[in-house]
Design an enzyme around this catalytic site. Structure first.
Site, PDB file in Angstrom:
ATOM      1  N   HIS A  57       0.587  -5.831  -0.161  1.00  0.00           N
ATOM      2  CA  HIS A  57      -0.563  -5.183   0.480  1.00  0.00           C
ATOM      3  C   HIS A  57      -1.438  -6.142   1.289  1.00  0.00           C
ATOM      4  O   HIS A  57      -2.433  -5.697   1.874  1.00  0.00           O
ATOM      5  CB  HIS A  57      -1.427  -4.507  -0.590  1.00  0.00           C
ATOM      6  CG  HIS A  57      -2.058  -5.509  -1.509  1.00  0.00           C
ATOM      7  ND1 HIS A  57      -1.359  -6.102  -2.534  1.00  0.00           N
ATOM      8  CD2 HIS A  57      -3.293  -6.065  -1.507  1.00  0.00           C
ATOM      9  CE1 HIS A  57      -2.151  -6.976  -3.139  1.00  0.00           C
ATOM     10  NE2 HIS A  57      -3.331  -6.974  -2.532  1.00  0.00           N
ATOM     11  N   HIS A  72      -5.373  -7.408   5.305  1.00  0.00           N
ATOM     12  CA  HIS A  72      -5.341  -6.613   4.074  1.00  0.00           C
ATOM     13  C   HIS A  72      -4.973  -5.186   4.455  1.00  0.00           C
ATOM     14  O   HIS A  72      -5.700  -4.536   5.201  1.00  0.00           O
ATOM     15  CB  HIS A  72      -6.707  -6.663   3.385  1.00  0.00           C
ATOM     16  CG  HIS A  72      -6.638  -6.368   1.923  1.00  0.00           C
ATOM     17  ND1 HIS A  72      -6.444  -5.099   1.435  1.00  0.00           N
ATOM     18  CD2 HIS A  72      -6.712  -7.191   0.848  1.00  0.00           C
ATOM     19  CE1 HIS A  72      -6.417  -5.152   0.112  1.00  0.00           C
ATOM     20  NE2 HIS A  72      -6.576  -6.409  -0.269  1.00  0.00           N
TER      21      HIS A  72
END
Length: 148
Positions: A57, A72
């Protein structure tokens, strides 16, 4: 000077739009955020350098000048434990700006009740060192901001 590229296509919305105070208050560093297109796609390297951290992620690429950029993919996506993300590179790899790092589907993240908004942060940078911040529509590989 470092030119940071958009890691995915979407709308540049600024860090204040990120529904997480760690990013919205620039605690991690200055930068911006992209509200990504809701289609399966790839997140690319924002700068040329080495991948020093790689999670499904999120990832950090550090350039030859020592500057690191964090990407992110969505908010609270660590809770997905990698589900819906596919790594296209490895920690320690040298990548060129624009090279695919992770494939993912922002629509799946959103369908799971999480924000798909993606902070792109200049780590350990002074707020005033970030200029020429894009706003509105960006495509992957477009100039997102300049780090002087």
């Amino acid at each position: 000077m470092t030119t940071v590229l958009a890691p995915m296509s979407g709308s540049a919305v600024g860090l204040a739009a990120v529904p997480d105070p760690v990013f919205s208050q620039a605690m991690v560093g200055p930068g911006t955020a992209i509200d990504p297109e809701r289609a399966p796609g790839q997140a690319v390297a924002p700068i040329t350098g080495t991948i020093v951290k790689l999670h499904p992620h999120a990832y950090v690429v550090v350039g030859a000048d020592g500057r690191g950029v964090l990407v992110h993919l969505g908010i609270d996506t660590v809770q997905l434990k990698g589900a819906g993300f596919h790594l296209l590179a490895a920690e320690g790899d040298h990548v060129e700006a624009g090279q695919p790092v992770v494939s993912w589907d922002p629509a799946v993240v959103e369908a799971g009740g999480r924000s798909p908004v993606c902070p792109v942060v200049a780590l350990d940078a002074a707020a005033e060192s970030i200029t020429d911040v894009a706003s509105g529509r960006v495509d992957a590989g477009d100039e997102l901001f300049t780090w002087s």
